[in-house]
Design a protein around this motif. Structure first.
Motif, short mmCIF file in Angstrom:
data_model
loop_
_atom_site.label_atom_id
_atom_site.label_comp_id
_atom_site.label_asym_id
_atom_site.label_seq_id
_atom_site.Cartn_x
_atom_site.Cartn_y
_atom_site.Cartn_z
N GLU A 47 0.84 -1.20 0.00
CA GLU A 47 0.00 0.00 0.00
C GLU A 47 0.88 1.25 0.00
O GLU A 47 0.54 2.26 -0.64
CB GLU A 47 -0.92 -0.01 1.23
CG GLU A 47 -1.81 1.23 1.38
CD GLU A 47 -2.91 1.34 0.33
OE1 GLU A 47 -3.68 2.32 0.38
OE2 GLU A 47 -3.01 0.45 -0.54
N CYS A 87 -5.20 1.99 -2.32
CA CYS A 87 -6.21 0.97 -2.57
C CYS A 87 -7.10 0.72 -1.36
O CYS A 87 -8.24 0.29 -1.51
CB CYS A 87 -5.51 -0.31 -2.99
SG CYS A 87 -6.59 -1.68 -3.39
N LEU A 88 -6.60 0.99 -0.17
CA LEU A 88 -7.32 0.64 1.05
C LEU A 88 -8.18 1.80 1.54
O LEU A 88 -7.76 2.96 1.52
CB LEU A 88 -6.33 0.24 2.15
CG LEU A 88 -5.37 -0.91 1.80
CD1 LEU A 88 -4.50 -1.25 3.00
CD2 LEU A 88 -6.14 -2.14 1.32
N ASP A 89 -9.38 1.46 1.99
CA ASP A 89 -10.28 2.46 2.56
C ASP A 89 -9.86 2.84 3.98
O ASP A 89 -10.05 3.96 4.42
CB ASP A 89 -11.72 1.94 2.59
CG ASP A 89 -12.19 1.48 1.22
OD1 ASP A 89 -11.78 2.10 0.22
OD2 ASP A 89 -12.96 0.50 1.15
N ARG A 125 -10.84 -2.89 2.19
CA ARG A 125 -10.61 -2.67 0.76
C ARG A 125 -11.92 -2.83 0.02
O ARG A 125 -12.56 -3.88 0.11
CB ARG A 125 -9.59 -3.68 0.24
CG ARG A 125 -9.28 -3.57 -1.22
CD ARG A 125 -8.19 -4.56 -1.59
NE ARG A 125 -7.93 -4.58 -3.02
CZ ARG A 125 -7.01 -5.33 -3.60
NH1 ARG A 125 -6.26 -6.14 -2.86
NH2 ARG A 125 -6.84 -5.28 -4.91
N ASP A 126 -12.34 -1.77 -0.65
CA ASP A 126 -13.63 -1.77 -1.36
C ASP A 126 -14.77 -2.18 -0.43
O ASP A 126 -15.67 -2.93 -0.82
CB ASP A 126 -13.58 -2.71 -2.57
CG ASP A 126 -12.56 -2.26 -3.61
OD1 ASP A 126 -12.35 -1.04 -3.74
OD2 ASP A 126 -11.97 -3.13 -4.28
N GLY A 127 -14.70 -1.68 0.80
CA GLY A 127 -15.74 -1.98 1.77
C GLY A 127 -15.67 -3.35 2.39
O GLY A 127 -16.52 -3.74 3.20
N HIS A 128 -14.62 -4.13 2.03
CA HIS A 128 -14.47 -5.50 2.51
C HIS A 128 -13.46 -5.52 3.65
O HIS A 128 -12.37 -4.98 3.53
CB HIS A 128 -13.99 -6.39 1.37
CG HIS A 128 -14.33 -7.83 1.55
ND1 HIS A 128 -15.55 -8.36 1.24
CD2 HIS A 128 -13.59 -8.85 2.04
CE1 HIS A 128 -15.55 -9.66 1.51
NE2 HIS A 128 -14.37 -9.98 2.01
N PRO A 160 -6.96 -10.73 0.76
CA PRO A 160 -7.82 -10.82 -0.42
C PRO A 160 -7.48 -12.04 -1.26
O PRO A 160 -6.31 -12.31 -1.54
CB PRO A 160 -7.50 -9.52 -1.18
CG PRO A 160 -6.86 -8.61 -0.19
CD PRO A 160 -6.14 -9.50 0.76
N GLU A 205 -9.32 -13.17 -7.87
CA GLU A 205 -10.66 -13.07 -8.45
C GLU A 205 -11.15 -14.46 -8.86
O GLU A 205 -10.43 -15.22 -9.51
CB GLU A 205 -10.62 -12.14 -9.66
CG GLU A 205 -12.00 -11.84 -10.23
CD GLU A 205 -11.95 -10.81 -11.34
OE1 GLU A 205 -13.01 -10.57 -11.96
OE2 GLU A 205 -10.86 -10.26 -11.60
#
Length: 388
Positions: A37, A44-46, A115-118, A158, A161
Motif C-alpha cells: 500500500e 487501494c485501502l479504505d 478494501r472496497d468496503g471489505h 484478499p 478473483e
C-alpha cells in the motif's frame, strides 16, 4: 510473529484472548499488505489500523487495567508498533486523538484493513460481535459502516478473483486454518509478482537501492524480509545484497525472517535453492567498445592540446595553449573511457564509498581528480610554451 508475549487482562474472556493471539500470529500478512500500500500512487485501502493495549494505573480500582485503542498510520520495525491515535481515549487521559504513540509488539491487540468496503482482520471485533444479539450486531456494523459478515471466522487476505475467500476460524484452532496460513506464507502478493521486471531494471539502474541504508539504519533487504516479500528479497540477493548486514537494531535479515515468521524467506537467506526460476534479464550491449572509442578520442584531443603546442614551442615556432576548460574536457572524456572499457570495477568500488549529499564520495573524489590533473597539465604546458 513468533513466540510473542500478549498483554492479558484479568477477567477477559477466553474468546477474546484467543482473538488477540490470532491477531498477533497473522499480523505479518497485514504488514505485507501495508508494504505494498505504501508503494501505491493511488491508494487501494479504505482504512488500515491496528488496536493496541495501553496499560493504565493498576492501583486505581475505578478504571480497567488496559485501554484498547485503534491506531492509524502504522509503522513497524519488528519490535515496536508506532502510529497515530484514531479516537479520544476514555481512561488513558495522558493521550488524545491524533497523538503519536509507540508500543512494543506485545501490546498489539488486533489489526484490520478495509478494501472496497471489505474487511480483512478484526479478530477481536469478531469475538465481540459473536457475543452480541442480532440487533446489537446490526447496530455495531452500522456504527462502523462496514459489513463484517457472519461471526465466527475472519478473512485474512484478499483472494484472487474467482477464488473463495480466505477465511480462518477466530482461534486458528483447525487444521484447515494452519493449511491456509501456510499457503498464504508460501504465496506472494500479486504486486510482488507483477513488478518483477521493473524491479530488476531498477536494481540495475540504481545499485544504491541494494547497498544504501535508509534514515532508520535499515537496508531495503531488511524491510522486504520483514514484510515477507519473497520475490523482492530474491532479486536483492541476486544483485549482491548482503544477508549478513545488520540494521540499526542489530538484526540480520535472517533474524528478522525468523522473528516475523517467514520460513520460506529464511531458507532463501540460508542459501537453499530458490523455488522460482531466475528472471530473464536483457543483457544489453557491451560497454567496452564505447570506452575504447572515448579513450581514442580523448588521446587525440590531448595530442592537439599538449603535443602540438609543446612541439611547436620546442622548435621556436609560435604556439598557443588552449584554455583550461578544453584540458578538463579531454581529461574527463579519458576518465570516462577508462572506466567504461575496464569493466564494472569502478561501480562496485563506488558502492562501498559513503554518500555525500546526493552523490557518492568516489564520484566527488574522481571529479576533483579530473580537475586537478587538468589544471596541472595545463599549467605545465603553458610554462613550457612561455619558457621557449
Amino acid at each position: 510473529m513468533t513466540e510473542q508475549m500478549i498483554y492479558g487482562v484479568e477477567g477477559e474472556s477466553q474468546a477474546l484472548k484467543d482473538a488477540v493471539a490470532s491477531a498477533q500470529a497473522t499480523f505479518k500478512f497485514y504488514w505485507r499488505e501495508m508494504s505494498w500500500e505504501a508503494r501505491r500512487i493511488i491508494k487501494c485501502l479504505d482504512m488500515a489500523a491496528v488496536k493496541l493495549s495501553f496499560m493504565l494505573d493498576p492501583d486505581d480500582p475505578d478504571i480497567p487495567v488496559v485501554e484498547n485503542m485503534w491506531v492509524r498510520d502504522v509503522d513497524f520495525d519488528g519490535a515496536t508498533v508506532t502510529g497515530v491515535l484514531m479516537n479520544e481515549p476514555r481512561w488513558a487521559t495522558a493521550f488524545k486523538a491524533g497523538d503519536p504513540v509507540s508500543l512494543p509488539f506485545a501490546a498489539l491487540n488486533d489489526w484490520m484493513y478495509v478494501r472496497d468496503g471489505h474487511v480483512y482482520g478484526g479478530f477481536t471485533v469478531d469475538a465481540l460481535r459473536s457475543s452480541m444479539t442480532d440487533d446489537e450486531r446490526a447496530g455495531h456494523d452500522a456504527a462502523w459502516g462496514l459489513g463484517f459478515g457472519e461471526p465466527g471466522t475472519v478473512e485474512v487476505a484478499p483472494a484472487a478473483e474467482g477464488q473463495a475467500p480466505w477465511r480462518v476460524s477466530r482461534a486458528l484452532s483447525h487444521l484447515a486454518d494452519q493449511q491456509l496460513l501456510a499457503q498464504l506464507e508460501q504465496g506472494d502478493h500479486p504486486m510482488a509478482v507483477n513488478m518483477r521486471e521493473k524491479l530488476e531494471e531498477a536494481l540495475q539502474q540504481y545499485p544504491g537501492m541494494i547497498t544504501d541504508f535508509d534514515d532508520g539504519g535499515w537496508l531495503l533487504l531488511h524491510r522486504e524480509v520483514l514484510a515477507g516479500n519473497y520475490p523482492v528479497v530474491q532479486a536483492l540477493l541476486r544483485h549482491g545484497a548482503d544477508p549478513l548486514a545488520t540494521n540499526s537494531n542489530g538484526q540480520t535479515s535472517l533474524a528478522l525472517a525468523h522473528e516475523a515468521g517467514w520460513p520460506r524467506i529464511a531458507r532463501l537467506l540460508q542459501g537453499e535453492a530458490s523455488d522460482e526460476p531466475e528472471p530473464e534479464v536483457a543483457k544489453g550491449f557491451a560497454l567496452w567498445p564505447v570506452g575504447l572509442l572515448l579513450v581514442a578520442m580523448a588521446l587525440a584531443w590531448l595530442y592537439f592540446l599538449v603535443v602540438v603546442p609543446v612541439s611547436r614551442a620546442g622548435v621556436g615556432q609560435g604556439a598557443e595553449v588552449a584554455g583550461i576548460w578544453s584540458f578538463m574536457g579531454a581529461v574527463l572524456v579519458l576518465s570516462l573511457g577508462v572506466v567504461s572499457s575496464t569493466g564494472p570495477w569502478y561501480f562496485k568500488l563506488r558502492q562501498r564509498t559513503p554518500l555525500w549529499g546526493a552523490s557518492r564520495a568516489l564520484d566527488i573524489g574522481a571529479l576533483l581528480g579530473v580537475v586537478l590533473i587538468a589544471f596541472a597539465l595545463h599549467d605545465q604546458v603553458q610554462r613550457y610554451v612561455i619558457a621557449h
